[in-house]
Design a protein around this motif. Structure first.
Motif, PDB file in Angstrom:
ATOM      1  N   ALA A  53      72.779 108.493  18.654  1.00 40.65           N
ATOM      2  CA  ALA A  53      73.254 109.709  19.413  1.00 40.65           C
ATOM      3  C   ALA A  53      72.590 111.083  18.715  1.00 40.65           C
ATOM      4  O   ALA A  53      72.187 112.086  19.203  1.00 40.65           O
ATOM      5  N   LEU A  54      72.881 110.857  17.387  1.00 43.90           N
ATOM      6  CA  LEU A  54      72.489 112.089  16.652  1.00 43.90           C
ATOM      7  C   LEU A  54      70.846 112.400  16.539  1.00 43.90           C
ATOM      8  O   LEU A  54      70.291 113.266  16.762  1.00 43.90           O
ATOM      9  N   TRP A  55      70.238 111.090  16.489  1.00 38.31           N
ATOM     10  CA  TRP A  55      68.814 111.119  16.368  1.00 38.31           C
ATOM     11  C   TRP A  55      68.297 111.697  17.838  1.00 38.31           C
ATOM     12  O   TRP A  55      67.381 112.416  17.839  1.00 38.31           O
ATOM     13  N   GLY A  56      68.886 110.967  18.674  1.00 38.77           N
ATOM     14  CA  GLY A  56      68.478 111.756  20.078  1.00 38.77           C
ATOM     15  C   GLY A  56      68.765 113.109  20.061  1.00 38.77           C
ATOM     16  O   GLY A  56      67.781 113.853  20.676  1.00 38.77           O
ATOM     17  N   LEU A  57      69.838 113.721  19.744  1.00 37.99           N
ATOM     18  CA  LEU A  57      70.318 115.134  19.843  1.00 37.99           C
ATOM     19  C   LEU A  57      69.385 115.890  19.110  1.00 37.99           C
ATOM     20  O   LEU A  57      68.456 116.908  19.444  1.00 37.99           O
ATOM     21  N   VAL A  58      68.790 115.348  17.746  1.00 43.80           N
ATOM     22  CA  VAL A  58      67.963 116.276  16.952  1.00 43.80           C
ATOM     23  C   VAL A  58      66.392 115.942  17.457  1.00 43.80           C
ATOM     24  O   VAL A  58      65.871 117.070  17.646  1.00 43.80           O
ATOM     25  N   GLY A  59      65.875 114.713  18.027  1.00 40.76           N
ATOM     26  CA  GLY A  59      64.865 114.678  18.489  1.00 40.76           C
ATOM     27  C   GLY A  59      64.665 115.341  19.972  1.00 40.76           C
ATOM     28  O   GLY A  59      63.670 116.128  20.022  1.00 40.76           O
ATOM     29  N   MET A  65      61.958 119.773  22.864  1.00 42.14           N
ATOM     30  CA  MET A  65      62.069 121.060  23.340  1.00 42.14           C
ATOM     31  C   MET A  65      61.672 122.252  22.632  1.00 42.14           C
ATOM     32  O   MET A  65      60.991 123.321  23.369  1.00 42.14           O
ATOM     33  N   THR A  66      61.905 122.187  21.366  1.00 41.73           N
ATOM     34  CA  THR A  66      61.320 123.426  20.459  1.00 41.73           C
ATOM     35  C   THR A  66      59.813 123.581  20.605  1.00 41.73           C
ATOM     36  O   THR A  66      59.230 124.538  20.703  1.00 41.73           O
ATOM     37  N   LEU A  67      59.035 122.468  20.459  1.00 43.10           N
ATOM     38  CA  LEU A  67      57.769 122.194  20.712  1.00 43.10           C
ATOM     39  C   LEU A  67      57.169 122.582  21.973  1.00 43.10           C
ATOM     40  O   LEU A  67      56.265 123.340  21.888  1.00 43.10           O
ATOM     41  N   LEU A  68      57.851 122.093  23.175  1.00 43.70           N
ATOM     42  CA  LEU A  68      57.377 122.432  24.448  1.00 43.70           C
ATOM     43  C   LEU A  68      57.577 124.132  24.879  1.00 43.70           C
ATOM     44  O   LEU A  68      56.754 124.523  25.502  1.00 43.70           O
ATOM     45  N   VAL A  69      58.790 124.406  24.446  1.00 44.05           N
ATOM     46  CA  VAL A  69      59.134 125.808  24.997  1.00 44.05           C
ATOM     47  C   VAL A  69      58.744 126.806  23.766  1.00 44.05           C
ATOM     48  O   VAL A  69      58.377 127.980  24.681  1.00 44.05           O
ATOM     49  N   ALA A  86      56.768 126.289  20.268  1.00 46.79           N
ATOM     50  CA  ALA A  86      55.576 126.459  19.763  1.00 46.79           C
ATOM     51  C   ALA A  86      54.404 126.364  20.455  1.00 46.79           C
ATOM     52  O   ALA A  86      53.440 126.979  20.238  1.00 46.79           O
ATOM     53  N   ILE A  87      54.230 125.385  21.502  1.00 44.97           N
ATOM     54  CA  ILE A  87      52.972 125.424  22.522  1.00 44.97           C
ATOM     55  C   ILE A  87      52.502 126.701  23.210  1.00 44.97           C
ATOM     56  O   ILE A  87      51.561 127.127  22.936  1.00 44.97           O
ATOM     57  N   PRO A  88      53.640 127.555  23.738  1.00 40.88           N
ATOM     58  CA  PRO A  88      53.289 128.882  24.384  1.00 40.88           C
ATOM     59  C   PRO A  88      52.657 129.852  23.082  1.00 40.88           C
ATOM     60  O   PRO A  88      52.064 130.769  23.548  1.00 40.88           O
ATOM     61  N   ALA A  89      53.615 129.601  22.111  1.00 42.15           N
ATOM     62  CA  ALA A  89      53.164 130.707  21.223  1.00 42.15           C
ATOM     63  C   ALA A  89      51.624 130.354  20.397  1.00 42.15           C
ATOM     64  O   ALA A  89      50.814 131.358  20.248  1.00 42.15           O
ATOM     65  N   ILE A  90      51.267 129.089  20.432  1.00 42.02           N
ATOM     66  CA  ILE A  90      49.928 128.839  20.247  1.00 42.02           C
ATOM     67  C   ILE A  90      48.619 128.970  21.375  1.00 42.02           C
ATOM     68  O   ILE A  90      47.635 129.594  21.096  1.00 42.02           O
ATOM     69  N   THR A  91      49.117 128.633  22.493  1.00 39.01           N
ATOM     70  CA  THR A  91      48.108 128.721  23.796  1.00 39.01           C
ATOM     71  C   THR A  91      48.313 129.884  24.434  1.00 39.01           C
ATOM     72  O   THR A  91      47.500 130.525  25.199  1.00 39.01           O
ATOM     73  N   GLY A  92      49.440 130.688  24.201  1.00 41.04           N
ATOM     74  CA  GLY A  92      49.607 132.207  25.150  1.00 41.04           C
ATOM     75  C   GLY A  92      50.089 131.868  26.359  1.00 41.04           C
ATOM     76  O   GLY A  92      50.100 132.812  26.863  1.00 41.04           O
ATOM     77  N   ALA A 139      53.264 129.474  28.640  1.00 40.55           N
ATOM     78  CA  ALA A 139      54.273 128.586  28.948  1.00 40.55           C
ATOM     79  C   ALA A 139      53.694 127.505  29.667  1.00 40.55           C
ATOM     80  O   ALA A 139      53.147 127.677  30.828  1.00 40.55           O
ATOM     81  N   ILE A 140      54.273 126.145  29.475  1.00 44.20           N
ATOM     82  CA  ILE A 140      53.813 125.114  30.243  1.00 44.20           C
ATOM     83  C   ILE A 140      55.236 124.567  30.866  1.00 44.20           C
ATOM     84  O   ILE A 140      54.985 123.573  31.762  1.00 44.20           O
ATOM     85  N   LEU A 141      56.273 125.105  30.616  1.00 46.29           N
ATOM     86  CA  LEU A 141      57.548 124.594  31.221  1.00 46.29           C
ATOM     87  C   LEU A 141      58.511 125.955  31.719  1.00 46.29           C
ATOM     88  O   LEU A 141      58.748 126.588  30.731  1.00 46.29           O
ATOM     89  N   ALA A 142      58.695 125.807  33.004  1.00 49.15           N
ATOM     90  CA  ALA A 142      59.629 126.956  33.146  1.00 49.15           C
ATOM     91  C   ALA A 142      61.065 126.709  32.994  1.00 49.15           C
ATOM     92  O   ALA A 142      61.547 125.328  32.942  1.00 49.15           O
TER      93      ALA A 142
END
Length: 286
Positions: A231-237, A242-246, A248-254, A256-259
């Protein structure tokens, strides 16, 4: 404003304000039918099923039946409430289209506040401001209480080497309530520099975290066994993904890929998948 409802309806139709359905399937658009139906279902599960703030309200009911009725009736009430909010927004757009402000609005969050201050009569202004403060106080008091209660019972009590007296726990709860209140004040002050609307920003932040909590809830309900480690690994993972999707990726590509309406769905499924894999358990109960 002269013209009444007819003028409001004409303005709304001319500017597409009465469009109910957007059938476009695009994950980066927040106000589509699919975002509302699919993403919104997980939003409701997260906010009304696992949020400590809502659970406390259910527990205050006199019986399970009353809590069930409160949950069932909240749907139609919330729909009517948001329909009214949207109609007020259309009315404000129509008003300021006819009477443009002397100073342009810096953002959409200023429109209603300026209308209250500049155009409502004195008595009505005070009534509306009092209603806004009352609504804010009722919501903030519940969130502060639930945050302090969760921090005391889930963390502080377990960290202590010796049992604490009820009087001591009450004082710790009060101090934590004050601390969480200061944090919320800081967030409120920082809100003036948010580029998007406050409502969208608040929903995005809330669903970013509650999606992961919903995923942990799914692990406990839908899997035959799940370890604390899983459960802890699931929460952290889930939060990391979500940090990557919301972020990191928008910061790199400029872009958003997910509303934000999809955050709860994506976060819960990612958390569930990572937690189930870490626990080595089957996906579902038989």
């Amino acid at each position: 404003m002269r013209g009444g409802w007819d003028r409001l309806a004409d303005f709304a139709r001319a500017h597409g304000k009465f469009r109910l359905f957007d059938l476009t399937f695009a994950l980066d658009r927040p106000y589509t039918l699919w975002a509302g139906v699919l993403g919104g279902a997980f939003v409701a599960l997260a906010t009304h099923g696992t949020d400590q703030l809502m659970v406390q309200r259910y527990l205050s009911a006199r019986s399970r039946r009353e809590a069930s009725w409160a949950l069932a009736l909240s749907g139609p009430v919330v729909c009517a409430q948001f329909a009214l909010f949207l109609l007020i927004g259309v009315g404000l757009a129509c008003f300021y289209d006819a009477f443009p402000p002397e100073t342009a609005f810096a953002g959409g969050d200023q429109v209603f506040a300026r209308f209250i201050v500049d155009h409502l009569p004195a008595g009505m202004t005070g009534l509306v401001v009092a209603a806004v403060l009352a609504a804010a106080m009722s919501t903030l008091s519940g969130s502060l209480n639930s945050s302090a209660a969760a921090a005391v019972n889930d963390f502080y009590v377990h960290w202590r080497k010796s049992p604490a007296s009820p009087r001591h726990l009450v004082w710790v709860s009060r101090l934590l309530t004050l601390a969480f209140g200061l944090v919320q004040i800081g967030v409120g002050i920082a809100g003036r520099w948010i580029a998007s609307s406050v409502v969208e920003s608040v929903m995005a932040i809330a669903l970013f975290t509650t999606g992961a909590i919903l995923g942990v809830f799914f692990l406990g309900v839908l899997t035959p066994r799940v370890s604390q480690r899983g459960a802890l690994w699931g929460l952290v993972g889930g939060l990391s993904a979500m940090t990557l999707l919301v972020v990191a990726i928008p910061a790199i590509t400029g872009r958003a890929i997910l509303a934000w309406p999809w955050y709860a769905l994506a976060g819960s499924l990612l958390t569930f998948a990572i937690g189930a894999a870490a626990s080595g358990s089957p996906a579902f109960k038989r």
